[in-house]
Write an enzyme that holds these catalytic residues in place. Sequence first.
Site, PDB file in Angstrom:
ATOM      1  N   HIS A   1      76.371 -61.277 -47.388  1.00  0.00           N
ATOM      2  CA  HIS A   1      77.389 -61.443 -46.776  1.00  0.00           C
ATOM      3  C   HIS A   1      78.131 -59.983 -46.501  1.00  0.00           C
ATOM      4  O   HIS A   1      78.442 -59.080 -47.736  1.00  0.00           O
ATOM      5  CB  HIS A   1      78.085 -62.099 -45.914  1.00  0.00           C
ATOM      6  CG  HIS A   1      78.008 -63.763 -45.315  1.00  0.00           C
ATOM      7  ND1 HIS A   1      78.250 -64.427 -44.712  1.00  0.00           N
ATOM      8  CD2 HIS A   1      76.714 -63.894 -45.963  1.00  0.00           C
ATOM      9  CE1 HIS A   1      77.220 -64.867 -44.026  1.00  0.00           C
ATOM     10  NE2 HIS A   1      77.106 -64.785 -45.144  1.00  0.00           N
TER      11      HIS A   1
ATOM     12  N   HIS B   1      73.988 -74.805 -46.700  1.00  0.00           N
ATOM     13  CA  HIS B   1      72.930 -74.680 -47.587  1.00  0.00           C
ATOM     14  C   HIS B   1      73.685 -75.456 -48.877  1.00  0.00           C
ATOM     15  O   HIS B   1      74.119 -74.196 -50.431  1.00  0.00           O
ATOM     16  CB  HIS B   1      72.506 -73.284 -48.065  1.00  0.00           C
ATOM     17  CG  HIS B   1      73.906 -71.809 -47.947  1.00  0.00           C
ATOM     18  ND1 HIS B   1      74.592 -72.109 -48.281  1.00  0.00           N
ATOM     19  CD2 HIS B   1      73.198 -71.058 -47.133  1.00  0.00           C
ATOM     20  CE1 HIS B   1      75.600 -71.172 -47.701  1.00  0.00           C
ATOM     21  NE2 HIS B   1      74.574 -69.861 -47.099  1.00  0.00           N
TER      22      HIS B   1
ATOM     23  N   GLY C   1      61.563 -73.306 -52.378  1.00  0.00           N
ATOM     24  CA  GLY C   1      60.944 -73.224 -54.021  1.00  0.00           C
ATOM     25  C   GLY C   1      62.182 -71.905 -54.468  1.00  0.00           C
ATOM     26  O   GLY C   1      62.043 -71.749 -55.948  1.00  0.00           O
TER      27      GLY C   1
ATOM     28  N   GLU D   1      78.250 -68.406 -39.334  1.00  0.00           N
ATOM     29  CA  GLU D   1      78.243 -68.607 -40.228  1.00  0.00           C
ATOM     30  C   GLU D   1      79.199 -67.494 -41.495  1.00  0.00           C
ATOM     31  O   GLU D   1      78.794 -66.313 -41.215  1.00  0.00           O
ATOM     32  CB  GLU D   1      77.262 -68.342 -41.030  1.00  0.00           C
ATOM     33  CG  GLU D   1      77.238 -68.888 -42.685  1.00  0.00           C
ATOM     34  CD  GLU D   1      75.314 -69.022 -43.280  1.00  0.00           C
ATOM     35  OE1 GLU D   1      75.657 -68.803 -44.497  1.00  0.00           O
ATOM     36  OE2 GLU D   1      75.099 -68.400 -42.890  1.00  0.00           O
TER      37      GLU D   1
ATOM     38  N   LEU E   1      69.448 -62.961 -52.385  1.00  0.00           N
ATOM     39  CA  LEU E   1      68.855 -63.722 -52.003  1.00  0.00           C
ATOM     40  C   LEU E   1      69.529 -63.131 -50.210  1.00  0.00           C
ATOM     41  O   LEU E   1      70.201 -63.453 -50.425  1.00  0.00           O
ATOM     42  CB  LEU E   1      68.571 -65.301 -52.067  1.00  0.00           C
ATOM     43  CG  LEU E   1      68.055 -65.457 -52.968  1.00  0.00           C
ATOM     44  CD1 LEU E   1      68.051 -67.312 -53.224  1.00  0.00           C
ATOM     45  CD2 LEU E   1      66.614 -65.297 -52.669  1.00  0.00           C
ATOM     46  N   ALA E   2      68.619 -63.358 -49.363  1.00  0.00           N
ATOM     47  CA  ALA E   2      69.207 -62.999 -48.222  1.00  0.00           C
ATOM     48  C   ALA E   2      68.379 -64.015 -47.732  1.00  0.00           C
ATOM     49  O   ALA E   2      67.478 -63.371 -46.502  1.00  0.00           O
ATOM     50  CB  ALA E   2      68.708 -61.238 -47.871  1.00  0.00           C
TER      51      ALA E   2
ATOM     52  N   ASP F   1      67.628 -71.357 -43.283  1.00  0.00           N
ATOM     53  CA  ASP F   1      68.400 -70.112 -42.939  1.00  0.00           C
ATOM     54  C   ASP F   1      67.922 -69.306 -42.833  1.00  0.00           C
ATOM     55  O   ASP F   1      67.827 -67.933 -43.536  1.00  0.00           O
ATOM     56  CB  ASP F   1      68.788 -69.541 -44.569  1.00  0.00           C
ATOM     57  CG  ASP F   1      70.369 -68.792 -44.954  1.00  0.00           C
ATOM     58  OD1 ASP F   1      70.860 -68.355 -43.713  1.00  0.00           O
ATOM     59  OD2 ASP F   1      70.402 -69.113 -46.097  1.00  0.00           O
TER      60      ASP F   1
ATOM     61  N   ASN G   1      74.077 -72.998 -52.980  1.00  0.00           N
ATOM     62  CA  ASN G   1      73.957 -71.795 -52.579  1.00  0.00           C
ATOM     63  C   ASN G   1      75.510 -71.278 -52.393  1.00  0.00           C
ATOM     64  O   ASN G   1      75.919 -71.710 -51.115  1.00  0.00           O
ATOM     65  CB  ASN G   1      72.930 -71.369 -51.088  1.00  0.00           C
ATOM     66  CG  ASN G   1      71.444 -71.785 -52.585  1.00  0.00           C
ATOM     67  OD1 ASN G   1      71.184 -72.756 -51.543  1.00  0.00           O
ATOM     68  ND2 ASN G   1      71.324 -71.054 -53.380  1.00  0.00           N
TER      69      ASN G   1
END
Length: 374
Positions: free
Chosen positions: A137, A210, A243, A125, A302-303, A268, A213
Site C-alpha cells: 500500500h 488475509h 502457494g 482495504e 507481494l502485490a 486478493d 499476511n
Amino acid sequence: MTTQCYFAPEFFDGESFRKDVYFEVNNGQIRYVTESLVTNVSKLSGLVAPGFIDVQVNGGGGAFFNAEQSTTCLATMVKAHGQFGSTGLMPTLITDKIEVMQQAADATAEAIATNQPGVLGIHFEGPHLSHPKKGTHSEKFIRPISEQEFAVYARQDLGIKMVTLAPETVPLSDIERLISLGVKVCIGHSNADYDTANAALNVGVDGFTHLFNAMSAFTSREPGVVGAALWNDNSWCGLIVDGHHVHPLSAQLAIRTKQRGKVMLVTDAMPPVGTDDTEFDFFDGRKVIRTGDRLNSTTGELAGSVLDMASAVRNTVNTLNVSLAESLRMASLYPAQYLGLSQKGHLRSGADADFVVLNSDLIVKQTYIGGQLL
C-alpha cells in the site's frame, strides 16, 4: 417471471453431495430441489455447486478498481471472475485518496441501485493502516479516519460495507462508530499486539483480512494479531491459498485451529486475472510485475495475486488436503455467512440461483448468477 428446470448428475447443496438432482429456478431463485423425475429439463454436465463469493478482489479482466471507479470497471471484474465460478464480489479499494474513495462509493451505489450482477457492496482495504505493516500500500495515503471518510462509510446505498483497518491506529470509539454505521470491520495491515486486537474484537470487529499476511505474528510471549485471529471464535479469517502468501502448513494449522466455518477463501485478486497481462501500473510510479502466478511490486513486495476462486478451491483440496465439500464451503457458504447473506452460499429452496458447474478436475464450465448464464 422466468422459470427453468435443470438436471444435475452431481449436486452439492452447500452441506452434502447428492446425485441425479432436479431443481427449478424461478425469477432468479431456486424454487425446489428434488430427486423425483422432472420432464422438460436442461441437463447440466458436471458437478453443480453454490457460486463462489470473494470478499477481497481488487481487479480482474485488466480492470483495477483503484484506477477506474465506474460500473464498467465493476462489470469487467465480475465477468473476469465469473469465468472462474465467482457469483458475488466485494470490490476492494486499497489505500487511496479521499476523492478516489468517494468515486468508488458512487460507482458501487450505482451498481447496487441497478442490481448489477455480482456486486455485493464495497470493501475499503485501508487507508487507516499501520505503516510498519503497509505491505504494498502507498504510505503517503495512510491516514487516520476523518469526517470525510466517515461520510463515505455512513452511506446507506453501498450494499454491504467492509473496512480493513489497523486497530492500533484507530481509537476504539471510532471502531464502535463504524460498526454503528453498519460497517463490517476487519483487522489487517496491522502491527497491533494481542490485547489491542482483542479489544477491537470485543467492540464488534468480526474479520481478519488475509490471515498471516501484513499482520503481527504469533510468538511465544506475544500472540499478536495472528494469535487473536486464531483464538477468537466469533470472527472470520480470509485466507489466500495461492502457494505464495501462506505456507501450506500454516494454512492447514489455521483451518485446524479455527472454529469450523470461520475460514473463508479469498483471492486478493489484481487486474491480470483472466488475462495474459504481465504487468500493470501501480502507485508512486511503481509497476506490478507478473511472474507465472505471482505478483510483485517493482519495490519487491507481494502485490495481491492472480488467484481465482476455482484455483483457490483446487489448491485447498490438492495442497491442503481439505475435503472437497469443506473447500467448496470455504469458497461459498462461509463467506456468505460472514456477509450475512442467508440466501447465498447454498442451493436449497429459496436460495438465490447463483451456481457453478465444475468438471471432474474442478475446472469451471459454466457460471450462473440469479439463474442467468454469465
